[in-house]
Design a protein around this motif. Structure first.
Motif, PDB file in Angstrom:
ATOM      1  N   ARG A 207       0.816  -1.213   0.000  1.00 42.29           N
ATOM      2  CA  ARG A 207       0.000   0.000   0.000  1.00 42.29           C
ATOM      3  C   ARG A 207       0.851   1.266   0.000  1.00 42.29           C
TER       4      ARG A 207
ATOM      5  N   LEU B 140       2.530   5.820  -2.070  1.00 40.86           N
ATOM      6  CA  LEU B 140       2.431   6.993  -1.203  1.00 40.86           C
ATOM      7  C   LEU B 140       3.721   7.793  -1.159  1.00 40.86           C
TER       8      LEU B 140
ATOM      9  N   ALA C 128       6.551   8.369   5.937  1.00 40.90           N
ATOM     10  CA  ALA C 128       5.615   7.388   6.470  1.00 40.90           C
ATOM     11  C   ALA C 128       6.358   6.182   7.036  1.00 40.90           C
TER      12      ALA C 128
ATOM     13  N   ALA D 251      -2.725   2.567   5.612  1.00 40.09           N
ATOM     14  CA  ALA D 251      -2.537   3.524   4.512  1.00 40.09           C
ATOM     15  C   ALA D 251      -3.327   4.803   4.769  1.00 40.09           C
ATOM     16  N   PHE D 252      -4.542   4.678   5.279  1.00 35.38           N
ATOM     17  CA  PHE D 252      -5.316   5.873   5.614  1.00 35.38           C
ATOM     18  C   PHE D 252      -4.638   6.667   6.720  1.00 35.38           C
TER      19      PHE D 252
ATOM     20  N   SER E  50      -1.832   8.658   5.460  1.00 38.20           N
ATOM     21  CA  SER E  50      -2.128   9.571   4.358  1.00 38.20           C
ATOM     22  C   SER E  50      -2.446  10.967   4.863  1.00 38.20           C
ATOM     23  N   ASP E  51      -2.459  11.916   3.941  1.00 35.18           N
ATOM     24  CA  ASP E  51      -2.835  13.289   4.283  1.00 35.18           C
ATOM     25  C   ASP E  51      -4.299  13.391   4.688  1.00 35.18           C
ATOM     26  N   GLU E  52      -5.107  12.392   4.323  1.00 40.26           N
ATOM     27  CA  GLU E  52      -6.514  12.393   4.728  1.00 40.26           C
ATOM     28  C   GLU E  52      -6.665  12.292   6.245  1.00 40.26           C
TER      29      GLU E  52
ATOM     30  N   SER F 282      -4.649  13.827   8.483  1.00 36.90           N
ATOM     31  CA  SER F 282      -3.654  14.806   8.922  1.00 36.90           C
ATOM     32  C   SER F 282      -3.878  15.379  10.311  1.00 36.90           C
TER      33      SER F 282
END
Length: 274
Positions: free
Chosen positions: A21, A25, A83, A246-247, A250-252, A254
């Motif tokens: 995953r 990224l 990451a 992965a979530f 991620s920037d989602e 943040s």
């Protein structure tokens, strides 16, 4: 700036799923595993598939402080740390109680210590913990918690054994205690790294269908009762854990830091009041 990711335990199981995953990224992905051949095989596969990241194997034991220092140096050579999916760990049937603490908790602290100077705005870490401390009802006294919160103390293992008592030598008890330590460590590390703009979370898988998980189920029949009690009626898959990781990286996500994410198919909700 070139972004760098790390997946530990990347040669198999949930660590490998996380690596797959993270390959889209970051720009460079370091696949960390004691088994260099396994990590190299995953890296070769990822590079052949044409992902965004250039993947490379990095052989190191997470209890090797000097080796983790070399890992940090490699990250700095390649770019900015973006990451970290720290999935490397061992479970109750794999070692004695001391090794479980060394790998699962002390190794997490050693990795964090090595990478701490590289934290910057946007860096995100996920440390693998477990649902086991919740199932076991681990609730340390303040004195024991203080010991658990200092896993890099040179006498940590002796101190935690003296504090908890000889029952800690039972690996089925050592494991949830070590993973409870990871929960606590992730919260403290989130506080440390927050001023740099970096995030830290822990993730607690339930019963996941991996070779390691199947080994535990074979040796601990009680795990079948947990599977039977899971509201979704099945074990989890490595890919489902990696999707949550992965979530979180991620920037989602943040503004998500300092918390544990339980990914267990609802089993703790089903058994907590029974």
């Amino acid at each position: 700036m070139t972004t760098v990711g790390i997946a530990t335990g990347a040669g198999r199981g949930m660590g490998e799923a996380c690596a797959r995953r993270l390959a889209d990224l970051v720009d460079v992905l370091l696949l960390v595993d004691r088994d260099e051949a396994a990590a190299a095989s995953v890296a070769e596969d990822l590079n052949a598939a044409g992902h965004r990241a250039t993947a490379e194997a990095f052989a190191v034991d997470v209890t090797d402080g000097a080796g983790l220092g070399r890992l940090a140096d490699r990250v700095a050579e390649r770019g900015a740390l973006r990451a970290v999916a720290h999935a490397a760990g061992i479970s109750p049937t794999m070692a004695d109680w001391r090794r479980i603490f060394e790998v699962d908790l002390v190794g997490t602290a050693l990795l964090a210590e090595a990478l701490r100077p590289l934290a910057t705005v946007g860096t995100a870490h996920v440390y693998f913990a477990s649902m086991s401390p919740m199932i076991a009802g681990i609730d340390p006294t303040p004195d024991i918690a203080a010991i658990l919160d200092d896993p890099l103390h040179p006498d940590f293992l002796d101190r935690i054994r003296d504090a908890v008592g000889p029952d800690i030598e039972n690996t089925a008890l050592a494991y949830p205690w070590a993973k409870h330590g990871v929960h606590r460590f992730a919260r403290r590390e989130a506080v440390r790294l927050g001023p740099a703009g970096a995030r830290v979370c822990s993730l607690s898988p339930g019963v996941i269908d991996t070779p390691q998980g199947r080994q535990e189920a074979t040796n601990h029949p009680s795990m079948q009762r947990l599977i039977d009690a899971t509201p979704l009626g099945r074990t989890g898959r490595s890919e489902e854990i990696a999707s949550v990781v992965a979530f979180l990286l991620s920037d989602e996500a943040s503004f998500l830091s300092g918390v544990d994410i339980l990914v267990d198919g609802g089993v703790y909700a089903a058994v907590r009041d029974h």
